[in-house]
Design an enzyme around this catalytic site. Structure first.
Site, PDB file in Angstrom:
ATOM      1  CG  LEU A   7       9.208 -16.996  -4.071  1.00  8.93           C
ATOM      2  CD1 LEU A   7       9.328 -17.034  -2.558  1.00  8.93           C
ATOM      3  CD2 LEU A   7       9.433 -15.576  -4.584  1.00  8.93           C
ATOM      4  CG  HIS A  33      -0.756   2.420  -9.342  1.00  4.29           C
ATOM      5  ND1 HIS A  33      -0.886   1.983  -8.044  1.00  4.29           N
ATOM      6  CD2 HIS A  33      -1.872   3.142  -9.599  1.00  4.29           C
ATOM      7  CE1 HIS A  33      -2.037   2.422  -7.543  1.00  4.29           C
ATOM      8  NE2 HIS A  33      -2.643   3.140  -8.457  1.00  4.29           N
ATOM      9  CG  ASN A  68       1.820   1.634  -5.341  1.00 12.99           C
ATOM     10  OD1 ASN A  68       2.774   1.427  -4.614  1.00 12.99           O
ATOM     11  ND2 ASN A  68       1.273   0.697  -6.100  1.00 12.99           N
ATOM     12  CB  SER A 120      -8.701  -5.252  -2.781  1.00 10.10           C
ATOM     13  OG  SER A 120      -9.372  -4.022  -2.967  1.00 10.10           O
ATOM     14  CG  ASP A 136      -2.012   1.018   1.148  1.00  8.43           C
ATOM     15  OD1 ASP A 136      -2.391   1.381   0.025  1.00  8.43           O
ATOM     16  OD2 ASP A 136      -2.492   1.468   2.201  1.00  8.43           O
TER      17      ASP A 136
END
Ligand code: IPE
Ligand code: IPE
Ligand code: MG
Length: 262
Positions: free
Chosen positions: A131, A37, A22, A65, A20
């Site tokens: 990963l 962004h 940007n 989201s 959070d």
């Protein structure tokens, strides 16, 4: 472990990050939010590499989201384009670095072009064993719980032999994160102290870490601060600190061990 010990745990196996800040990062520079962004994507690359280098097994990043659709239309369409471009640009390198890429969230809500990029990226990297990178896109924790319950119910309906009750274990089996280890550490950047409908079920016993850095300013040194902080925490899961520090020795079977009056 002694109370003076500085480290209770190893490196977390599964880290989730709410990336959070940007927009504020860009606005501080008198730029449009979209500039932030773009900077955020660059930062994402750095943190993915840092997690891989530190032996983190799974990294789950909150990219968009289910509530972010409510933003101004031009910001939403910029983000969609940015996701397509970033995927196109990054996926080869991720594949080369043995990263397995997966998306969690309601992917069917995206346009065809983005859905195709997502499927292609997952397909290309599916046999990798480095990963495990999970991108939460059009994701909401409430959506995840609801889809898990619905999926469990429809599995029950289609399998007339077995009728399973809805249990925690069954919901977990149907959550979008069912292939991942338990969430150890959830980091939020951008100086806000809330979960914003991210992995609400999965975070029940995760350790939370809030950083005041805006996402484009977060770096591997900050990541190390979060990991060091995590390592020093005692995860009690409802137990007492003493229970966790004292090894269980079954020396007295008399049943009278609790002799202190209440
Ligand atoms: C997070 O940064 C990125 C997304 C939600 C896509 P924000 O865009 O929320 O940045 P702030 O919180 O407005 O600064
Ligand atoms: C959470 O950030 C979502 C992502 C980082 C993708 P938001 O900026 O959307 O959260 P709120 O609105 O401040 O709760
Ligand atoms: Mg925000």
């Amino acid at each position: 472990m002694s109370e003076h010990a500085s480290s209770y745990h190893n490196t977390p196996k599964h880290i989730a990050i709410i990336m959070d800040g940007n927009g504020r990062w860009a606005q501080k520079r008198n730029k449009k939010r979209t500039f932030g962004h773009k900077a955020g994507v660059e930062k994402t690359r750095e943190i993915i590499e840092a997690c891989a280098a530190r032996g983190v097994k799974s990294l789950t990043l909150f990219a968009f989201s289910s509530e972010n659709w409510g933003r101004p239309e031009d910001e939403v369409s910029f983000l969609m384009e940015l996701f397509v471009l970033a995927l196109k640009r990054e996926v080869k390198m991720l594949n080369k670095n043995n990263v397995k890429l997966k998306f969690i969230g309601n992917i069917s809500g995206f346009n065809e072009k983005l859905q195709k990029s997502i499927k292609d990226a997952e397909k290309l990297t599916k046999s990798n064993f480095g990963l495990e990178l999970n991108i939460a896109a059009n994701y909401g924790g409430r959506w995840d719980i609801v889809q898990a319950v619905n999926s469990a119910i429809s599995e029950n309906r289609s399998n007339s032999d077995i009728k399973e009750e809805i249990t925690e274990k069954l919901i977990e089996k149907h959550l979008s994160t069912n292939y991942l280890p338990a969430l150890d550490l959830m980091i939020r950047t951008g100086d806000e102290k809330r979960i914003s409908n991210f992995l609400i079920w999965q975070a029940a016993y995760a350790e939370l870490y809030f950083s005041d850095k805006l996402w484009p300013d977060f770096d591997s040194t900050e990541l190390d601060c979060a990991i060091t902080d995590y390592k020093a925490r005692q995860r009690r899961y409802g137990m007492t600190g003493e229970q966790l520090e004292t090894p269980v020795v079954d020396s007295d079977n008399s049943g009278n061990s609790n002799d202190e009056a209440i």
